[in-house]
Design an enzyme around this catalytic site. Structure first.
Site, mmCIF file in Angstrom:
data_model
loop_
_atom_site.group_PDB
_atom_site.id
_atom_site.type_symbol
_atom_site.label_atom_id
_atom_site.label_comp_id
_atom_site.label_asym_id
_atom_site.label_seq_id
_atom_site.Cartn_x
_atom_site.Cartn_y
_atom_site.Cartn_z
ATOM 1 N N SER A 112 -25.332 27.569 51.147
ATOM 2 C CA SER A 112 -25.723 28.758 50.379
ATOM 3 C C SER A 112 -26.872 28.455 49.448
ATOM 4 O O SER A 112 -27.520 29.352 48.937
ATOM 5 C CB SER A 112 -24.586 29.205 49.458
ATOM 6 O OG SER A 112 -23.445 29.491 50.165
ATOM 7 N N ASP A 165 -18.190 5.802 48.474
ATOM 8 C CA ASP A 165 -18.260 4.479 47.868
ATOM 9 C C ASP A 165 -19.660 4.189 47.345
ATOM 10 O O ASP A 165 -20.022 3.036 47.125
ATOM 11 C CB ASP A 165 -17.870 3.414 48.898
ATOM 12 C CG ASP A 165 -18.737 3.500 50.146
ATOM 13 O OD1 ASP A 165 -19.687 4.319 50.162
ATOM 14 O OD2 ASP A 165 -18.477 2.766 51.106
ATOM 15 N N SER A 175 -22.300 4.059 48.796
ATOM 16 C CA SER A 175 -23.148 3.237 49.677
ATOM 17 C C SER A 175 -24.477 3.938 49.947
ATOM 18 O O SER A 175 -25.490 3.284 50.169
ATOM 19 C CB SER A 175 -22.434 2.896 50.979
ATOM 20 O OG SER A 175 -21.970 4.058 51.609
ATOM 21 N N GLY A 201 -16.711 6.780 53.733
ATOM 22 C CA GLY A 201 -16.038 7.124 52.487
ATOM 23 C C GLY A 201 -16.932 7.175 51.261
ATOM 24 O O GLY A 201 -18.084 6.752 51.279
ATOM 25 N N HIS A 242 -23.358 13.173 52.172
ATOM 26 C CA HIS A 242 -23.857 12.039 52.943
ATOM 27 C C HIS A 242 -23.149 10.735 52.572
ATOM 28 O O HIS A 242 -22.963 9.867 53.405
ATOM 29 C CB HIS A 242 -25.371 11.899 52.785
ATOM 30 C CG HIS A 242 -26.125 12.891 53.609
ATOM 31 N ND1 HIS A 242 -27.108 12.540 54.486
ATOM 32 C CD2 HIS A 242 -26.010 14.237 53.701
ATOM 33 C CE1 HIS A 242 -27.583 13.626 55.087
ATOM 34 N NE2 HIS A 242 -26.938 14.673 54.623
ATOM 35 N N ASP A 243 -22.771 10.607 51.307
ATOM 36 C CA ASP A 243 -22.052 9.395 50.927
ATOM 37 C C ASP A 243 -20.649 9.402 51.514
ATOM 38 O O ASP A 243 -20.241 8.467 52.203
ATOM 39 C CB ASP A 243 -21.979 9.265 49.399
ATOM 40 C CG ASP A 243 -21.361 7.922 48.989
ATOM 41 O OD1 ASP A 243 -21.628 6.913 49.679
ATOM 42 O OD2 ASP A 243 -20.615 7.887 48.004
ATOM 43 N N ILE A 283 -19.962 9.084 55.427
ATOM 44 C CA ILE A 283 -20.173 7.786 56.049
ATOM 45 C C ILE A 283 -19.341 6.735 55.328
ATOM 46 O O ILE A 283 -19.641 6.352 54.206
ATOM 47 C CB ILE A 283 -21.671 7.412 56.019
ATOM 48 C CG1 ILE A 283 -22.476 8.446 56.798
ATOM 49 C CG2 ILE A 283 -21.886 6.022 56.594
ATOM 50 C CD1 ILE A 283 -22.042 8.665 58.224
ATOM 51 N N PRO A 305 -23.708 14.688 61.093
ATOM 52 C CA PRO A 305 -24.055 15.796 61.971
ATOM 53 C C PRO A 305 -25.555 16.056 61.932
ATOM 54 O O PRO A 305 -26.194 15.861 60.902
ATOM 55 C CB PRO A 305 -23.282 16.982 61.388
ATOM 56 C CG PRO A 305 -22.572 16.510 60.203
ATOM 57 C CD PRO A 305 -22.846 15.070 59.984
HETATM 58 C C1 HEM Z 1 -23.129 20.276 60.399
HETATM 59 C C2 HEM Z 1 -23.231 19.747 59.216
HETATM 60 C C3 HEM Z 1 -24.510 19.695 58.421
HETATM 61 C C4 HEM Z 1 -25.799 19.602 58.849
HETATM 62 C C5 HEM Z 1 -26.311 19.509 60.272
HETATM 63 C C6 HEM Z 1 -26.631 19.623 57.668
HETATM 64 C C7 HEM Z 1 -28.008 19.541 57.695
HETATM 65 C C8 HEM Z 1 -28.807 19.803 56.609
HETATM 66 C C9 HEM Z 1 -30.239 19.882 56.651
HETATM 67 C C10 HEM Z 1 -31.092 19.629 57.880
HETATM 68 C C11 HEM Z 1 -30.672 20.206 55.413
HETATM 69 C C12 HEM Z 1 -32.115 20.423 54.970
HETATM 70 C C13 HEM Z 1 -32.634 19.204 54.290
HETATM 71 C C14 HEM Z 1 -34.067 19.371 53.899
HETATM 72 O O1 HEM Z 1 -34.780 20.143 54.511
HETATM 73 O O2 HEM Z 1 -34.482 18.700 52.954
HETATM 74 C C15 HEM Z 1 -29.510 20.331 54.583
HETATM 75 C C16 HEM Z 1 -29.543 20.644 53.257
HETATM 76 C C17 HEM Z 1 -28.427 20.687 52.442
HETATM 77 N N1 HEM Z 1 -27.140 20.386 52.827
HETATM 78 FE FE1 HEM Z 1 -26.496 20.097 54.697
HETATM 79 N N2 HEM Z 1 -25.830 19.722 56.575
HETATM 80 C C18 HEM Z 1 -24.536 19.776 56.975
HETATM 81 C C19 HEM Z 1 -23.425 19.845 56.175
HETATM 82 C C20 HEM Z 1 -23.465 19.888 54.805
HETATM 83 C C21 HEM Z 1 -22.307 19.768 53.944
HETATM 84 C C22 HEM Z 1 -20.869 19.570 54.417
HETATM 85 C C23 HEM Z 1 -22.762 19.850 52.663
HETATM 86 C C24 HEM Z 1 -21.995 19.750 51.361
HETATM 87 C C25 HEM Z 1 -20.728 19.935 51.219
HETATM 88 C C26 HEM Z 1 -24.193 20.051 52.734
HETATM 89 C C27 HEM Z 1 -24.999 20.263 51.658
HETATM 90 C C28 HEM Z 1 -26.351 20.524 51.725
HETATM 91 C C29 HEM Z 1 -27.135 20.963 50.596
HETATM 92 C C30 HEM Z 1 -26.606 21.304 49.219
HETATM 93 C C31 HEM Z 1 -28.454 21.051 51.042
HETATM 94 C C32 HEM Z 1 -29.686 21.415 50.214
HETATM 95 C C33 HEM Z 1 -30.330 20.135 49.746
HETATM 96 C C34 HEM Z 1 -31.516 20.314 48.829
HETATM 97 O O3 HEM Z 1 -31.776 21.411 48.348
HETATM 98 O O4 HEM Z 1 -32.201 19.304 48.564
HETATM 99 N N3 HEM Z 1 -24.579 20.043 54.049
HETATM 100 N N4 HEM Z 1 -28.381 20.075 55.327
#
Ligand code: HEM
Ligand SMILES: *[C@@H]1O[C@H](CO)[C@@H](O)[C@H](O)[C@H]1NC(C)=O
Ligand SMILES: *[C@@H]1O[C@H](CO)[C@@H](O)[C@H](O)[C@H]1NC(C)=O
Ligand SMILES: CC(=O)N[C@H]1CO[C@H](CO)[C@@H](O)[C@@H]1O
Length: 397
Positions: free
Chosen positions: A236, A117, A119, A115, A109-110, A113, A205
């Site tokens: 994962s 930084d 933010s 870069g 998320h950092d 958006i 996204p």
């Molecule tokens: C299309 C792109 C992505 C979308 C729509 C997306 C959306 C989401 C959503 C909705 C969650 C669940 C949050 C929650 O219920 O608290 C999540 C969790 C997570 N996302 Fe993504 N994400 C995307 C890409 C990424 C990328 C690129 C990364 C890291 C390289 C990432 C890492 C994570 C991780 C590690 C979690 C688990 C967070 C936790 O356990 O607190 N995501 N994501």
């Protein structure tokens, strides 16, 4: 395992290469990227990496205003910095393994958006509208952990280590703890003096985005489809809250039916975890958390309090990082609509298949994609500053 050994050898090779490069004082990012790609040139799939490396070089040359990142930037100003970050993350992880996915998500998320930084770490105050307060940031966590790491560092070398470097280094450690690959990182990032709440709202996204939207958004940040697919492998691990998938499970696109792309057994499983319970969306009589004074608590965040979330759990317990996520996608077992959409595009599906069948390929490419993400549009001196409190922009200095 044979592949782990191979991987550590590659990583070792890489570190040697980097330290050699480092002897020419001002190593620059671009030459490092090409040496990285050539390290992996034995991979039959690497030709496109070469291409993106040279595009990267071009970009970097365009922005030579500020100094490049450097290997071991704190070698003199705070030689223990990386070790402190590493051991603090490990300690926190041993108490609460959930911090690893939280920090990994935070860096995405950092960096996505404007870069890397830091933010994303800023709180809303004095008219600064924080990225944290934009809807896609809902349920972001890990801020307290960053504060803990920062205060350790401030105790040892006050005012030296940037929040932006802490974030990427802590995320790297988290990836490793979650069973992912190690990747080398340059340091010397500086912290922003602004937050980008509006950009965060529109550019991150969404879990409801289709493959076209997803690839567009990543492409706008310089990530090709292959890199996008590998980054999503981060899913994962970690937690997901039902509210991100309820519509898929019960009312897909207003049809009152589930998303047909969900495997039917998996649908039953997900529905058992996420009941179609309207009370999830109505404010509770006794809020479990006190809202911060500056932000009015939204209906969505109230929903969160009652939606404890479930594990993404593609990996089962302790079975590594990556491959099962992609295998699940091939079986219609993606949790988010956005995850499942990776099998809906021709190119993205090719990479889903590649990673589903080759764990070491995934680890390698995830490592590269994380390095690229961690270097995305960084601020370096003389731009930006080192914040002494990651949540606030100090007015002096
Ligand atoms: C299309 C792109 C992505 C979308 C729509 C997306 C959306 C989401 C959503 C909705 C969650 C669940 C949050 C929650 O219920 O608290 C999540 C969790 C997570 N996302 Fe993504 N994400 C995307 C890409 C990424 C990328 C690129 C990364 C890291 C390289 C990432 C890492 C994570 C991780 C590690 C979690 C688990 C967070 C936790 O356990 O607190 N995501 N994501
Ligand atoms: C720190 O790194 C810089 C640049 O790579 C180098 O010139 C310097 O000698 C290093 N200092 C130490 C103490 O290793
Ligand atoms: C819906 O959720 C509320 C609050 O968590 C709970 O008390 C209630 O029993 C749930 N109803 C159903 C039908 O699951
Ligand atoms: C962790 C965090 O600060 N989350 C915020 C995300 O944005 C919403 C508003 O859309 C805030 O209520 C959350 O506190």
């Amino acid at each position: 395992m044979d592949f782990t050994r191979k991987l550590s050898f590659l990583v070792f090779l890489l570190c040697v290469l980097i330290s050699l490069k480092n002897q020419n004082a001002e190593t620059n990012k671009a030459s490092w990227f090409s040496s990285y790609s050539s390290t992996f040139s034995q991979s039959p799939l690497s030709s496109r990496h070469m291409f993106s490396a040279s595009k990267m070089e071009q970009k970097i040359q365009e922005s030579q205003l500020s100094r490049p990142l450097r290997y071991d930037y704190y070698n003199e100003s705070c030689p223990q910095a990386e070790q402190i970050i590493k051991s603090t993350v490990q300690e926190l992880y041993s108490l609460k393994p959930s911090i690893a996915p939280q920090l990994l998500r935070l860096v995405f998320h950092d960096c996505f958006i404007e870069g890397c930084d830091a933010s994303v770490l800023l709180d809303s105050y004095d008219g600064i509208e924080s990225e944290k307060d934009s809807p896609p940031n809902e349920s972001l966590k890990g801020f307290d952990h960053i504060d803990i790491i920062k205060s350790e560092l401030e105790g040892t070398c006050p005012g030296v280590v940037s929040c932006a470097d802490i974030l990427v280094l802590a995320a790297r450690e988290s990836v490793l703890l979650a069973g992912g690959p190690f990747y080398p990182l340059y340091t010397g990032r500086r912290d922003s003096t602004v937050s980008y709440s509006e950009v965060a709202t529109f550019d991150l996204p969404s879990p409801q985005d289709d493959v076209v939207k997803i690839t567009e958004k990543f492409a706008s940040r310089g990530f090709d489809e292959r890199e996008t697919v590998s980054l999503l492998g981060a899913h994962s691990t970690g937690m997901i809250h039902c509210k991100f998938i309820l519509n898929r499970l019960y009312n897909f696109g207003g049809t009152k039916r589930p998303d047909p792309s969900i495997n039917s057994e998996f649908l039953t499983l997900l529905r058992s975890q996420c009941k179609n319970n309207r009370t999830l969306f109505t404010p509770s009589a006794s809020p479990a958390q006190t809202p911060s004074p500056s932000s009015s608590i939204s209906v969505l965040s109230l929903a969160l309090i009652q939606d404890p979330g479930m594990k993404m759990d593609y990996e089962g317990s302790g079975s590594g990082f990556g491959m099962l996520y992609y295998r699940s996608l091939l079986q219609g077992r993606g949790i988010l609509y956005a995850d499942q959409q990776l099998t809906a595009g021709e190119d993205t599906e090719t990479w889903v298949r590649a990673y589903a069948s080759d764990a070491s390929l995934f680890q390698k490419e995830f490592a590269m994609a994380m390095m690229k993400l961690s270097n995305h549009r960084v601020l370096t001196a003389p731009l930006g500053r080192v914040r002494s409190d990651c949540r606030r922009i100090d007015l002096e200095s």
